[in-house]
Structure formats: C-alpha cells, structure tokens
Write a protein that holds these residues in place. Sequence first.
Motif, PDB file in Angstrom:
ATOM      1  N   GLY A  50       0.909  -1.279   0.132  1.00  0.00           N
ATOM      2  CA  GLY A  50       0.082   0.004  -0.010  1.00  0.00           C
ATOM      3  C   GLY A  50       0.926   1.175  -0.112  1.00  0.00           C
ATOM      4  N   PRO A  51       0.220   2.251   0.014  1.00  0.00           N
ATOM      5  CA  PRO A  51       0.914   3.718  -0.354  1.00  0.00           C
ATOM      6  C   PRO A  51       1.845   4.257   1.027  1.00  0.00           C
ATOM      7  N   TRP A  52       1.591   3.601   2.088  1.00  0.00           N
ATOM      8  CA  TRP A  52       2.231   3.960   3.356  1.00  0.00           C
ATOM      9  C   TRP A  52       3.071   2.713   3.857  1.00  0.00           C
ATOM     10  N   ILE A  53       3.438   1.749   3.114  1.00  0.00           N
ATOM     11  CA  ILE A  53       4.044   0.440   3.487  1.00  0.00           C
ATOM     12  C   ILE A  53       5.285   0.344   2.742  1.00  0.00           C
ATOM     13  N   ALA A  54       6.548  -0.071   3.385  1.00  0.00           N
ATOM     14  CA  ALA A  54       7.667   0.075   2.872  1.00  0.00           C
ATOM     15  C   ALA A  54       7.820  -1.061   1.672  1.00  0.00           C
ATOM     16  N   ALA A  55       8.595  -0.483   0.750  1.00  0.00           N
ATOM     17  CA  ALA A  55       8.984  -1.402  -0.458  1.00  0.00           C
ATOM     18  C   ALA A  55      10.352  -2.080  -0.352  1.00  0.00           C
ATOM     19  N   SER A  56      10.876  -1.398   0.634  1.00  0.00           N
ATOM     20  CA  SER A  56      12.460  -1.788   0.708  1.00  0.00           C
ATOM     21  C   SER A  56      12.821  -1.268   2.136  1.00  0.00           C
ATOM     22  N   TYR A  57      14.128  -1.668   2.564  1.00  0.00           N
ATOM     23  CA  TYR A  57      14.712  -1.105   3.819  1.00  0.00           C
ATOM     24  C   TYR A  57      15.835  -0.112   3.092  1.00  0.00           C
ATOM     25  N   TYR A  58      16.075   0.725   4.123  1.00  0.00           N
ATOM     26  CA  TYR A  58      17.179   1.805   3.832  1.00  0.00           C
ATOM     27  C   TYR A  58      18.244   1.036   3.387  1.00  0.00           C
ATOM     28  N   ARG A  59      19.059   1.491   2.283  1.00  0.00           N
ATOM     29  CA  ARG A  59      20.351   0.717   1.665  1.00  0.00           C
ATOM     30  C   ARG A  59      19.723  -0.459   1.079  1.00  0.00           C
ATOM     31  N   GLY A  60      18.764  -0.946   0.645  1.00  0.00           N
ATOM     32  CA  GLY A  60      18.315  -2.309   0.287  1.00  0.00           C
ATOM     33  C   GLY A  60      18.667  -3.440   1.007  1.00  0.00           C
ATOM     34  N   GLU A  61      18.726  -3.186   2.345  1.00  0.00           N
ATOM     35  CA  GLU A  61      19.198  -4.300   3.253  1.00  0.00           C
ATOM     36  C   GLU A  61      17.966  -5.403   3.366  1.00  0.00           C
ATOM     37  N   ASP A  62      18.149  -6.572   3.659  1.00  0.00           N
ATOM     38  CA  ASP A  62      17.467  -7.626   3.914  1.00  0.00           C
ATOM     39  C   ASP A  62      16.354  -7.723   2.784  1.00  0.00           C
ATOM     40  N   PRO A  63      16.762  -7.948   1.883  1.00  0.00           N
ATOM     41  CA  PRO A  63      15.815  -7.934   0.366  1.00  0.00           C
ATOM     42  C   PRO A  63      14.638  -8.921   0.122  1.00  0.00           C
ATOM     43  N   GLU A  64      14.945 -10.244   1.305  1.00  0.00           N
ATOM     44  CA  GLU A  64      13.966 -11.392   1.174  1.00  0.00           C
ATOM     45  C   GLU A  64      12.695 -10.882   1.952  1.00  0.00           C
ATOM     46  N   ARG A  65      12.737  -9.806   2.662  1.00  0.00           N
ATOM     47  CA  ARG A  65      11.575  -9.326   3.284  1.00  0.00           C
ATOM     48  C   ARG A  65      10.622  -8.914   2.478  1.00  0.00           C
ATOM     49  N   PHE A  66      10.949  -8.753   1.247  1.00  0.00           N
ATOM     50  CA  PHE A  66      10.002  -7.985   0.099  1.00  0.00           C
ATOM     51  C   PHE A  66       9.779  -8.991  -1.063  1.00  0.00           C
ATOM     52  N   ARG A  67       8.572  -9.393  -1.348  1.00  0.00           N
ATOM     53  CA  ARG A  67       8.321 -10.407  -2.444  1.00  0.00           C
ATOM     54  C   ARG A  67       7.471  -9.668  -3.569  1.00  0.00           C
ATOM     55  N   ASP A  68       7.782  -9.579  -4.703  1.00  0.00           N
ATOM     56  CA  ASP A  68       6.671  -9.079  -5.801  1.00  0.00           C
ATOM     57  C   ASP A  68       6.225  -7.869  -5.242  1.00  0.00           C
ATOM     58  N   GLY A  69       6.654  -6.980  -4.744  1.00  0.00           N
ATOM     59  CA  GLY A  69       6.110  -5.723  -4.392  1.00  0.00           C
ATOM     60  C   GLY A  69       5.463  -5.816  -3.199  1.00  0.00           C
ATOM     61  N   TRP A  70       5.292  -6.964  -2.347  1.00  0.00           N
ATOM     62  CA  TRP A  70       4.632  -7.102  -1.039  1.00  0.00           C
ATOM     63  C   TRP A  70       5.750  -7.126   0.229  1.00  0.00           C
ATOM     64  N   LEU A  71       5.400  -6.610   1.300  1.00  0.00           N
ATOM     65  CA  LEU A  71       6.046  -6.921   2.396  1.00  0.00           C
ATOM     66  C   LEU A  71       5.686  -8.025   3.172  1.00  0.00           C
ATOM     67  N   ARG A  72       6.683  -8.946   3.280  1.00  0.00           N
ATOM     68  CA  ARG A  72       6.569 -10.250   4.204  1.00  0.00           C
ATOM     69  C   ARG A  72       6.451  -9.668   5.752  1.00  0.00           C
ATOM     70  N   THR A  73       5.561  -9.912   6.475  1.00  0.00           N
ATOM     71  CA  THR A  73       5.376  -9.411   7.815  1.00  0.00           C
ATOM     72  C   THR A  73       6.182 -10.330   9.025  1.00  0.00           C
ATOM     73  N   GLY A  74       6.101 -11.520   8.674  1.00  0.00           N
ATOM     74  CA  GLY A  74       6.486 -12.538   9.561  1.00  0.00           C
ATOM     75  C   GLY A  74       5.426 -12.815  10.774  1.00  0.00           C
ATOM     76  N   ASP A  75       4.402 -12.298  10.667  1.00  0.00           N
ATOM     77  CA  ASP A  75       3.160 -12.538  11.360  1.00  0.00           C
ATOM     78  C   ASP A  75       2.377 -13.633  10.808  1.00  0.00           C
ATOM     79  N   VAL A  76       1.737 -14.586  11.376  1.00  0.00           N
ATOM     80  CA  VAL A  76       1.172 -15.817  10.917  1.00  0.00           C
ATOM     81  C   VAL A  76      -0.387 -15.613  11.602  1.00  0.00           C
ATOM     82  N   GLY A  77      -1.487 -15.822  10.531  1.00  0.00           N
ATOM     83  CA  GLY A  77      -2.859 -15.636  10.938  1.00  0.00           C
ATOM     84  C   GLY A  77      -3.824 -16.084   9.786  1.00  0.00           C
ATOM     85  N   THR A  78      -5.007 -15.389   9.901  1.00  0.00           N
ATOM     86  CA  THR A  78      -6.024 -15.589   8.959  1.00  0.00           C
ATOM     87  C   THR A  78      -6.568 -14.302   8.813  1.00  0.00           C
ATOM     88  N   ILE A  79      -7.461 -14.198   7.585  1.00  0.00           N
ATOM     89  CA  ILE A  79      -8.115 -13.215   7.362  1.00  0.00           C
ATOM     90  C   ILE A  79      -9.537 -13.476   6.937  1.00  0.00           C
TER      91      ILE A  79
END
Length: 541
Positions: A390-419
């Motif tokens: 979304g428009p107020w959600i990070a697309a990357s970390y500063y200096r591009g660190e930890d890129p695996e947290r971002f997949r195809d334009g989505w932030l991987r939160t590390g939280d597990v649950g249901t919607i």
Amino acid sequence: MRSTMQETPLGIPTLLRFASTVYSGSQVHTVTADGLRTASFAEVGARTAQLAHALHDDLGIRGDQRVATFMWNNQEHLEAYFAVPSMGAVLHTLNIRLYPDQVTYIANHAEDKVVLVDGSLIPLLARVLPGFETVEHVVVVGAGDPAPLEAAGKQIHRYEDLLAGKPTTYDWPEFVETDAAAMCYTSGTTGNPKGVVYSHRSIYLHSMQVAMPQSFQLTEANQVLTIVPMFHAMAWGIPYAALMSGASLVMPDRFLQAPALVRAINEAKADFAGAVPTIWADVLNHLDATGEKIPTLQRAVVGGSAVPPALMQAFEERYGMRIIHAWGMTETSPLGCVSQPPAGTEGELAWSYRVTQGRFPAGVQARLAGPDGSIVPNDGEAVGELEVRGPWIAASYYRGEDPERFRDGWLRTGDVGTITPDGFLTLTDREKDVIKSGGEWISSVELENHLMAHPAVAEATVVGVPDPRWQERPLAAVVLREGAGATPEELREYLSGLIPKWQLPERWTFLASVPKTSVGKFDKKEVRRAYAAGELEVTVL
C-alpha cells in the motif's frame, strides 16, 4: 488522457500551515513534575519555524541531511517532527531504549548530523555519543548539565538559545512528495536494526487514514494522550494525524509510570490514548489498587502486541474505557488495521470482531502465503504468513538491506494468521514465535491470553523450547499478582477446559516480571535464552 487536477504535493508543510492557522487554538500539553505545560498549535507553529531557521542558519543543515532526536514525547519533540521534514531535511527518531551498540550503529548508518537530546537523557547519550561518527552538533532540550557530552568533541547548544530571536515564519521549500521526510529503525530482534524511510506522501496519506472513523476517529474535540513513544514507528502517526484533525495532544514526557499517567489523564481530561498492552496492564493494576477513576478516558487504541481479552473486558466493565485493538509495524507507518466492528453488530458478535487485530482499510492490501509461498484464501480458516502492500508501506529497507523481506512488491510481515472474507485479520503468532510441536502448530498468543485471564496472573508469556520427542513444547512464564497465589498444577487445570489437551504446557516458571523489549513488548528471545542457560527455575508436570 490525463486529468485536469492540480498536482499540489502532499507534504508535512501543508499539515503545519493548516494546523497552526485553522486549528490555531488546539493545544499541546506536556506533562512536567509541576503539572501541565501548554502551548497552542499557533505557538508550536511559530516555534517550528524558529527551529528550522536555527537548524539551517546556525547548524548548517542543508538538503536531506538527517537530524536525529533522542527525546521523550513533549512539545519540543513535536516541533522537530514538523520543522525537520518541512525544511526538506530528514527526521530520524533514535530509540532511547535500544542497547548502546545498536544506537551507535543506527546513528552512523543513517549518517545523522545533528542530535536533539532531552536534558534528562544526557547521561544515556553521553555513553554512545563518542561513537557517533557523522554527528557534528548536539542540542540540549530543557534543563540538564551538558558537561558529560563535551568529551565527545561535538559542538553543544541549548535549544532555547538557538530559537531565541529567530523569525516565527519560514519559507518552506517546494519538494517532490515522494522525497524522504522521516526515518525509523526496526527494534533489531534479529541482526542489526533496519531503516524504514517514510515519504511526505506516505505520512500525509497515513495521517488521513489514522484520523478516519474506521481508525482512530480523531476530531478537534479530542484530547489525545500519546503514550506510544515518538521514537517508535512515529508514535503510530498520532502527532501528524492530530494536527490534521485539530485534536489536542497530551505528551507524557518521561512520566510514564501508572500513577503519573492517571494524573495526566485527569488533569488534561484526555478522552483518547494510544499505548502498548503492558502500559494498560500497569494502569489497570494501579486503578484497582487505589480506587482512582479515569472518567474522561473513553477510548484507547492498543497495538504492538496482542491485547489479552481479559484486559479489554476489565477496562470496559470497571472503568468504562473501550480498548480498540490495532495491528501494524514500523514498516507499515505503522497503521495496518484497526478493529472497529461492522456497523449494526452487537453483543457477542461485535466482541468476536473486537478481539481480532482488525479490518484492513482501503489503502492496505493483504494476502496470506503458505509455507511454500503459494497464496491461501482469505476465508477465515486458512493460515499463512501475512503479506501487505500500500502507499504507506515500505517497499524496501534503507540501503536495500534484507531484500528477502519483500516479495513481488509485497512486504512479508513475519506474522502468521487468518483473514476473513470481509477483511478482518486474526494473528495466531509471529512466525518465529509459533510453537511447532509434533508437526502441529500451537499459538503462544492464545495460551498467553488464556493465562492472563486467570485472576491470579498479572502477566504471562509462552515460548517454544526444545523437546526430544515433540521437537518443541510450550514453556509458560508467569507473573502472579501481588498477594495472589497459584501453582503450575492449578494453572494447567485452568487451561485444560480452554484448549486441546495436547497443547497444555508441561514446563512452568514464575518470574518477578516478564522481560520487555525496547518498545514494551514481551521479550520472548530473552526468556528462551534464560531457559537455555539454565537461569530459570522450571517445574515440569
């Protein structure tokens, strides 16, 4: 075809100009040892301009250089929140509760040039300042002897001396709305903290959502007690949303113990507040012990970690205060979702919505990914790792660190649950905290909520510990209420009617208090470490 609309940038200067004129009479109350210190939005706007002049003319801040704050929640911190980004520089809020080596790493990684420090925090800053390689100036806010800072070889200034005589207006520059405005670092539970850089556009849009009825419902009638630290995920966006909506602010400064917070609520007649669950647990214990009341406080948004339903019920039944569950993280500015039940729902049905993490707003898209990365349905049953964009959600970390947290334009939160199909999120655990027992998952959050509903339990956290047969099993770490008693056998029996038998913890330990992270969450990593080191007295049933 292009639109015929103007392309006025969305930015923090717009919020500042609007608040200091249209809502000029709204106020900022700062808690002091002698009571409330108050300034109007108009006065804050004037001082914000003076601070910008001081930073530019006296301290040489140019372009997007970083200005750090090492401060409590108070009026001067609010002035920095607006002055630094509005002049085109980048505000960097340093977390005063991180370990010294992490603070040093963050200041150097961000390349801070100036640090504003509260006088009461001088001893803390003095420990790390010599390692701040790029910092040239330190500005002391309020009373405090700056002598301990002098050994670091930086130029030391007094905040009020810098502002004295400066113009009370500033010609705020034009800039691109996607330019950096502020930055925060994650709390660094694994590896070094990561930098999240917010844009003017993201902060403006996020502020609009925070103030909306589906979120915090802020208007100029509100007195908002901002307990969540301004160095933690931009205080959940409350300072910016308050100036956008005209809501007055109540800033607790360093007075964060329950008695002081209750006094501030009553003196300022606060009707809305934001803080993590541990703060509210302390306030509830204080109210119960003293018989004091908080009659004006109607609503409190609680995030940072899951809110025990028992805590929500206790405040509502005994003090008439409604706790509103929310979810977010530094990377989401942080508003991800807020648990406002659908219109027309009442009783148990409404309650079933309130205990979720909340419903996603239009600006946040959410999906769930299974262990293999495939997307699972939002049917309220399928479990997966939450991914958001979304428009107020990070697309990357500063200096591009930890890129695996971002997949195809989505932030991987590390939280597990249901919607659910109607957009309500229920988190069962953090990916790293879910307990994997014999191939099945046990929710540590569910166990904690049940334990903290027991009348003898003040706090409880549950972590997975190694087990030779089942891979992992739950360890329950419990803090008993003062004067209360309970045995592991009693607590296990209590749980037996609430969860499947195979999920019942065999390992129990009692603590004086649950370790907390820098932002007030239960520090499960520390509990696991203490268990592995043999530092806990554990009963095995």
